[in-house]
Motif scaffolding. Structure first.
Motif, short mmCIF file in Angstrom:
data_model
loop_
_atom_site.label_atom_id
_atom_site.label_comp_id
_atom_site.label_asym_id
_atom_site.label_seq_id
_atom_site.Cartn_x
_atom_site.Cartn_y
_atom_site.Cartn_z
N ALA A 50 7.40 7.74 7.27
CA ALA A 50 6.09 8.16 6.76
C ALA A 50 6.06 9.66 6.52
N SER A 51 6.90 10.40 7.23
CA SER A 51 6.94 11.86 7.07
C SER A 51 7.41 12.28 5.68
N PHE A 52 8.07 11.37 4.97
CA PHE A 52 8.68 11.73 3.68
C PHE A 52 8.01 11.01 2.51
N LEU A 53 6.82 10.46 2.75
CA LEU A 53 6.08 9.73 1.72
C LEU A 53 4.78 10.45 1.40
N PRO A 54 4.19 10.17 0.22
CA PRO A 54 2.87 10.74 -0.07
C PRO A 54 1.87 10.36 1.02
N GLU A 55 1.00 11.27 1.36
CA GLU A 55 0.08 11.07 2.47
C GLU A 55 -0.75 9.81 2.32
N LYS A 56 -1.14 9.49 1.10
CA LYS A 56 -1.99 8.33 0.87
C LYS A 56 -1.29 7.02 1.20
N LEU A 57 0.02 7.01 1.14
CA LEU A 57 0.77 5.81 1.50
C LEU A 57 1.17 5.82 2.97
N ALA A 58 1.14 6.98 3.61
CA ALA A 58 1.55 7.09 5.01
C ALA A 58 0.38 6.91 5.97
N LEU A 59 -0.85 7.12 5.50
CA LEU A 59 -2.01 6.97 6.38
C LEU A 59 -2.22 5.51 6.76
N PRO A 60 -2.72 5.26 7.97
CA PRO A 60 -2.92 3.88 8.43
C PRO A 60 -4.07 3.19 7.69
N ALA A 61 -3.99 1.86 7.65
CA ALA A 61 -5.03 1.05 7.03
C ALA A 61 -5.15 -0.26 7.79
N THR A 62 -6.31 -0.90 7.66
CA THR A 62 -6.54 -2.22 8.25
C THR A 62 -7.05 -3.14 7.15
N VAL A 63 -6.32 -4.21 6.93
CA VAL A 63 -6.70 -5.14 5.87
C VAL A 63 -6.00 -6.48 6.10
N THR A 64 -6.62 -7.56 5.64
CA THR A 64 -6.02 -8.89 5.73
C THR A 64 -6.10 -9.55 4.36
N PHE A 65 -4.96 -10.03 3.89
CA PHE A 65 -4.90 -10.78 2.63
C PHE A 65 -4.50 -12.22 2.94
N GLU A 66 -5.35 -13.17 2.57
CA GLU A 66 -5.05 -14.58 2.72
C GLU A 66 -5.00 -15.20 1.34
N ASN A 67 -3.78 -15.44 0.87
CA ASN A 67 -3.57 -16.02 -0.47
C ASN A 67 -4.27 -15.22 -1.56
N ALA A 68 -4.30 -13.90 -1.38
CA ALA A 68 -4.78 -13.04 -2.45
C ALA A 68 -3.72 -12.97 -3.54
N THR A 69 -4.11 -12.66 -4.75
CA THR A 69 -3.12 -12.53 -5.81
C THR A 69 -2.44 -11.17 -5.71
N LEU A 70 -1.26 -11.10 -6.30
CA LEU A 70 -0.53 -9.83 -6.32
C LEU A 70 -1.36 -8.77 -7.03
N ARG A 71 -2.07 -9.17 -8.08
CA ARG A 71 -2.94 -8.24 -8.80
C ARG A 71 -4.04 -7.71 -7.88
N GLU A 72 -4.62 -8.58 -7.05
CA GLU A 72 -5.69 -8.15 -6.14
C GLU A 72 -5.16 -7.16 -5.10
N VAL A 73 -3.94 -7.37 -4.64
CA VAL A 73 -3.35 -6.44 -3.69
C VAL A 73 -3.17 -5.07 -4.34
N ALA A 74 -2.66 -5.05 -5.56
CA ALA A 74 -2.45 -3.79 -6.27
C ALA A 74 -3.78 -3.07 -6.51
N ASP A 75 -4.81 -3.85 -6.90
CA ASP A 75 -6.12 -3.25 -7.15
C ASP A 75 -6.72 -2.68 -5.86
N TRP A 76 -6.49 -3.38 -4.73
CA TRP A 76 -7.02 -2.88 -3.46
C TRP A 76 -6.37 -1.55 -3.09
N ALA A 84 -2.05 0.29 10.55
CA ALA A 84 -0.64 0.62 10.32
C ALA A 84 -0.50 1.32 8.98
N PRO A 85 0.56 2.14 8.81
CA PRO A 85 0.75 2.85 7.55
C PRO A 85 0.80 1.89 6.36
#
Length: 554
Positions: free
Chosen positions: A59-85, A119-120
């Motif tokens: 995480a030290s070598f990635l853009p901060e927005k991708l290294a910061l922790p997040a909480t989310v649950t995807f249950e049979n979401a589409t790949l497009r919905e994951v990208a949009d989130w 988690a990041p």
């Protein structure tokens, strides 16, 4: 001696090693001036080996927005919905490489099920590999594509390594460590892949995005490492390793595998998941019945017993404890840096420690067995190992055993070696080099000390004998067989041994000349060739100056 007895013999040799009385300085401390021999001096001080850092988080070598922790649950979401989130959650542009995705039969509407618990965010992206997907960042845009496409895109990054060079790391050795202990492919070693060039104090590395993260983590770990420092490992793995040591009791009687894993996960607070795709390949389903009754045993033991009959195993990957196939677990190579300053002070002790680890661990090791993991010393005292997690833990346990033996040993004064003592040493090298050195060495090293018609009183002798051959193939010319036939494009390399009887002091010079013939002179920081300076033959043991054993003599 049989191969099976070698580890025992090595350990017995270690138990009979003597202790030296030289004082060692810690890695970060200034060198102390050498003092005259003092009969009243106490036992030598060992460097303090610390536990931290235990990991270098990518995480030290990635853009901060991708290294910061997040909480989310995807249950049979589409790949497009994951990208949009991701784009909405982090205000970070995301595109789906639909053209490449369609080549492997993946659509933006395909379902994705996953979750992050504080988690990041990048871990969610890494887990898409289970669907055959990859990701990369270019021009501050996150692209979700195929693994093949993401691993085909190379970029060049710069790494300032002046501090490492100032600390005693050799540039060529540093590059070799990067090529042998990362999972990335390299043009010089593999015939395809990235490359490394050094200009001044800057390394220019051309590699994939994942390869760059490995390189950055390795260099950061070399700058600061502890007893065992994993590189390119998330902090979540440290927490899971602690939970793996917690005792748990189970009573499973024909319980579905998925249910057993869920109960273990809840009982220990561990994020345990099934690698469904890989398990299906070995015929293991979620509803596969499992049975196990055991009380108060570490989670790691319970999991191993539960999975043993299924040809399955557990690994730590992408921030979770994953149940996968035994083959996948063996193939998941990790890199760790070990601070072994208390066990290896110079090249001779580092080589002795390397041999001991090869012989007293299960392996396999590329250098010893032709396949498996790799061990290399970035410098004496800094050992870098690439292998499965199980083997890395085995190496750590072995090192701790050596340390316990060292602390329990009684210091003894070692007699000084006589530089004029005559000894015999066997030097193995390529036959063509041996042909030339047989004639040249008596002219370069103390000419009057050799027994010749001109100097019959000389004591030095040199003899050459054949020593078999090896087959080498591939761009890196790695050894693939010995004294046998190989397949494909290969080169037969014949070897010979120079048997030299000379004084210890003369052997110092001979060893240095052989090194210079094989490697050439090195340039110093000013661009001048380094002056001649004997490296010394060293002893046959290790122990940071504590352990030593007599050199082999006929």
């Amino acid at each position: 001696m049989s191969t099976a007895l070698r580890p025992i013999a090595t350990f017995l040799v270690l138990c009979t090693l003597f202790l030296q009385t030289e004082r060692l300085a810690a890695q970060d401390d200034p060198l102390e001036p050498s003092a005259a021999a003092d009969e009243t001096a106490g036992p030598p001080a060992l460097p303090e080996i610390t536990d931290e850092p235990r990991t270098i988080d990518p995480a030290s070598f990635l853009p901060e927005k991708l290294a910061l922790p997040a909480t989310v649950t995807f249950e049979n979401a589409t790949l497009r919905e994951v990208a949009d989130w991701i784009q909405a959650e982090r205000d970070y542009p995301v595109i789906l490489d639909e053209r490449s995705l369609s080549d492997i039969g993946v659509l933006p509407s395909d379902p994705v099920s996953d979750r992050l618990d504080d988690a990041p965010l990048y871990l969610l992206l890494d887990r898409l590999q289970g669907l055959g997907l990859g990701w990369r960042i270019s021009d501050d845009i996150l692209s979700i594509t195929t693994q093949e496409e993401s691993e085909s895109q190379l970029s060049t990054e710069q790494y300032l390594v002046g501090e490492l060079l100032d600390a005693g790391f050799d540039a060529d050795v540093l590059i070799n460590v990067m090529m042998t202990t990362t999972s990335a492919q390299w043009l010089d070693a593999d015939g395809i892949g990235g490359s490394i060039e050094l200009l001044g104090d800057v390394l220019f590395v051309r590699q994939t995005a994942s390869g760059q993260r490995e390189v950055a983590a390795l260099l950061a770990g070399l700058q600061k490492h502890g007893r065992m420092t994993f590189t390119n490992e998330p902090q979540a793995h440290l927490v899971l390793r602690e939970k793996l040591e917690r005792d748990v009791s189970v009573e499973f009687d024909n319980v579905p595998l998925a249910e057993a894993v869920r109960e273990l996960s809840e009982a220990t607070g561990s994020d345990i998941r099934l690698d469904r795709r890989t398990l299906r390949e070995i015929g293991v389903r979620e509803r596969q019945p499992v049975s196990l009754t055991i009380s108060e045993r570490p989670l790691r033991t319970v999991l191993s017993l539960l999975l043993s009959d299924l040809s399955a195993a557990w690994v730590l990957e992408d921030g979770v404890l994953k149940v996968t196939s035994e083959e996948a677990a063996r193939d998941l190579m990790k890199t760790a840096i070990f601070d072994v300053r208390d066990l290896s002070r110079d090249d001779a002790e580092a080589n002795a420690l390397l041999d001991a680890v090869h012989q007293q661990t299960e392996g396999p090791w590329t250098n010893a067995d032709g396949t498996g993991g790799n061990i290399t010393f970035a410098r004496p005292g800094t050992m870098v190992v690439q292998h499965s997690e199980a083997r890395l833990q085995e190496v750590l346990k072995l090192l701790e055993t050596y340390r316990a033996a060292l602390k329990a040993s009684k210091p003894r004064k070692q007699a000084e070696e006589d530089p004029n003592e005559l000894i015999t040493t066997y030097y193995r090298m390529e036959a063509s080099t041996a042909d030339d050195l047989e004639n040249v060495l008596p002219m370069l090293v103390r000419p009057d000390s050799w027994e010749t018609p001109r100097t019959p009183e000389g004591k030095g002798t040199i003899h050459k004998v054949a020593s078999g051959s090896e087959l080498r193939s591939g761009a890196s010319r790695q050894m693939v067989a010995a004294n046998g036939a190989g397949s494909g494009e290969a080169l037969v390399v014949r070897y010979a041994v120079l048997i030299i009887h000379q004084t210890r002091a003369a052997h110092e010079e001979i060893a240095e000349i052989i090194r210079r013939v094989e490697q050439g002179d090195l340039l110093d920081a000013s661009g001048e060739f380094e002056e001649f300076g004997g490296r010394g033959m060293g002893g046959g043991g290790f122990g940071g100056g504590y352990f030593s054993s007599p050199a082999d003599q006929p």
